[in-house]
Structures are given as structure tokens and as C-alpha cells.
Write an enzyme that holds these catalytic residues in place. Sequence first.
Site: not given
Ligand code: NGQ
Ligand code: ZN
Length: 473
Positions: A90, A111, A237, A260, A263, A297, A348
Site C-alpha cells: 500500500q 478499499r 469478516r 483486524h 475498525e 484497529h 498500516d
Molecule cells: C487491509 N486495511 O486489509 O488492507 C485493510 C483494508 C479490509 C485496513 N483495514 C481491507 N486499514 O479491511 O477489508
Molecule cells: Zn491492516
Amino acid sequence: MAAVSTTATDAIAAGAVATAQVQDQQHGQGHGREHHSDHQHAVHAQSLQQPPAGLRDNAPMHTPNTSIATRNARGWALPGIANLHSHAFQRAMAGLAERQTDPADSFWTWRETMYAMAARFDPDLLHAVASQLYVEMLEAGYTTVCEFHYLHHGPDGTPYAQADAMSQALLLAARDAGIRITLLPVLYMTGGFDGRPLSARQQRFGHSVDAYLRLLDTLRISEGDTVRIGCALHSLRAVPSDPMHEVLTALPAASRIHIHIAEQLPEVEECVALRGARPVEWLLDSVPVDARWTLVHATHLDDGEVQDIAGSGATVAICTTTEANLGDGLFPLRDYLDAGGRWGVGSDSNSSVDPVEELRWLEYGQRLRAQRRNIASSMRVPSVGSTLLNGAVASAADSTGFNQSDVIVLDADAAILAGATEGDVIDRWIFSGNRPLVRDVEVAGVRVVEDGRHRDREAIAARYREAMKVLLA
Ligand code: NGQ
Ligand code: ZN
């Protein structure tokens, strides 16, 4: 020079140059003096254990020395900082998602942009971007990175001929840069709490439980002084309950586990609707969460969850700048500190690569909300900077799996650190702006950054520029 200025712009420019020259001269002349007075202050602070005279009126009489800063011949030595959460790829989109794509832009529209960037990566591009990122992390004072890695397969979901090619690209990048890495291959199975299949763009993230455990097995061969392999569950999720239990049961006892957790409010609501509990509540009720766990998060918490995470011994990874960038919400820091919770910081999405900015804005966000000052502090540790840095240092081993610590050295000759003492140098580093003050960085005894520059800065940046041409084409 000023004499030949004919326009206002010239005059202003000439004035600016003249001022800069005076500052340079002062800085140059001041070197010896600053050194001397630094030393005097350090001795003074050690013998009297009091803040500098000018601040004494407002300070408690006996300020304990809780500083982890020490003065050595090269400057102010501090422990290296662990970056508890990174998605290296990223970095390539830093600054490229700050434009409206929808009047209701949100985490979820970001996203989509992020997935479009993710789709362009292959192992070589990932290696080029990650090694540049890791160089920048080291120059900023991070000495360990926890890489939360889910770009496993080709863009359409077909595994690479070498199934761990993308993981190997990250390990190689860490080796090139000389940073410690806790590689956290991510288990990612479903597109939502309802168990829906992965979308087209998520195909490259997915594994069966067996294939995932095989990946971990293969990668563990790479473990060594500067490499740990842990486990990441993308989110509740993306990982249904049964596979989560299967994977957790199969892990070695010492494995670190990152997830995660909470968030965005919509995911909290969906979790309540489909699993009958808030995400943190559900996790803590379903598995034995302990010090091996890092909850990334843990933004949306009720009071009970704040107490329960703190009581579990888990570490919370707060990713201040990304959480701000994505409009996530503010972590309830004061309540969590009162509950005795453990925490660290992560970069992140890597839209910022600087522990100073993570820590400073962690505190500033709280001040803006509470309309108070000095939130991360106490009578025992009045210094906000020390409270923040001590917290990040204390959780590092549990979260990363590395017991050894590394050293960073701040430039004691920098003008902004003139007269610094053990008791105030951390606050002065964190709360004095954005000039880089990290002079040296040593990882596992090797000096990889000297005088602010990484040993392979140019070569790695050149490779990154080539990679960006391909990624942005
Ligand atoms: C990620 N990033 O996996 O890169 C996530 C976004 C998601 C952050 N949460 C994607 N900051 O959570 O589905
Ligand atoms: Zn992340």
C-alpha cells in the site's frame, strides 16, 4: 546579494537565503557549546532528578526518572521501535487515494482503489516497493516490522509456481533493508460475515485451511535472528469461526497471532447482527486470547471490551495515521491506559512512515476530543512522550516474537535538541515537528543507518522508481 535584488520576490528570496546562512553559522558555531551543555544538563538531571529550572514551578517536586533515553558518544540512544502493522504494497498508493471517487467516500470506497493497486503486484514489484518502504522505516526509527501479508497468489487467484513467492519477496526485502520482520501470512476465506465467497479482486488473498497451514510450514524454515513467522486472521469478516478454531489449534504454542478486529462501525453492526456479539466481545468469548495476540484497529470498543482486552494481556496495535486517513474513529486511549492495557503502533497503509507521527497524533487526537492536554501521562510518568514510548517498547516482544532489542540514536547536535536532558529528550523528539532526528540505527548489532542515511538508500530507491513506473503505467 541583497544589493542586486530588483523585485519583491528576489528581495524575499535573498532575505531567506541570508537568514538561512546566519542559522547555518549559528548551528556550526554552536556545535561544541551544545554538546557541552547537553552533557551538563544530563549530569544535572541525574543528580537532582528534577526538571529544568524554568519548568520547575509547574512540575511535581520529585519527578522520577522514567526515561529510557541515554546519552552516548553518538547522541541520544533509545530502543528501536516495533512497527506492529504494515501492508507494504500500500506504500505505492500513498497520496493517490486523496481524491473524491464518490460524494460519500469512505473506508469502503478507498478499499476499491486499494484493490485496484493490489491487482498490479507481482513478486518483483512487491520486493522493490517493500524494500524501499523498509529503508524508510529504518531511517525513521522502526527496527522491526510486522508485515500483515495477504497478496498471496496471482491476480486471478491462481497460486504462483512457487506458492510462497510473494512471502519470499517480503522476506528478501526485509533482508535487503536489514530490518527485523515478523511475517504474518494472512488467512482470508470469505467476503463478509455472511460467508459470501471472495469477490474477483479478493481471489488472490484466499486459502483453504490446509493450504494456509502448509504455507506457514514452508515459511518457518526461514526463521532466524531477524525473521519470525506468525499467523494473521484477516478479520472476523474474512475468517469464519470453524476454520479459525482449526488454524489456532494447529499453531505452535509460541506463535504470535494478529487480527483486524473492529475498525469500522458497519462491521461492528454486522457482527452483532450475524454473530450476536460485538467483534472484540465475540473473539474474547470464543478463543483464549492472551499475550500472544495483537488486536489491530480495536477502534470501536464499549467499556466492557476496554476492560476485557486489557485483562487478556493482548496488545492493541493502534495505527493512528491510517485510522485518521481512512476515517475510522479514535481509540479510547485514556480509558484503556487506566485499565492497564498493552498497546503499540503500526503504520498500516504506510501513508505515513514515522513512529513520531503515529505517537504524536495518537496523543493529539485524544486532546482534540477531550479538549484537555497531556492525556497519555500520569503523576508517576508525567512525560507524555515517555508514556507513549514506554508503552510501545513494553509490548514489542509479545507482539513481534523477538526478545532482542535494537538501538536508535537521535542526533544530539540537532538544533531542536539543544539543551536536551534524559528527562525531556523523548518529548522533544515527538513534539517538535518533522525534521528527521534519527542519526543511527542498529539492528541485531549491525548499523544499517548512519548519519540519517540507510547504507543502500540509493540503490533501493532506484529500483523502487522503476517499479513505480510499472505500477502506475
Ligand atoms: C487491509 N486495511 O486489509 O488492507 C485493510 C483494508 C479490509 C485496513 N483495514 C481491507 N486499514 O479491511 O477489508
Ligand atoms: Zn491492516
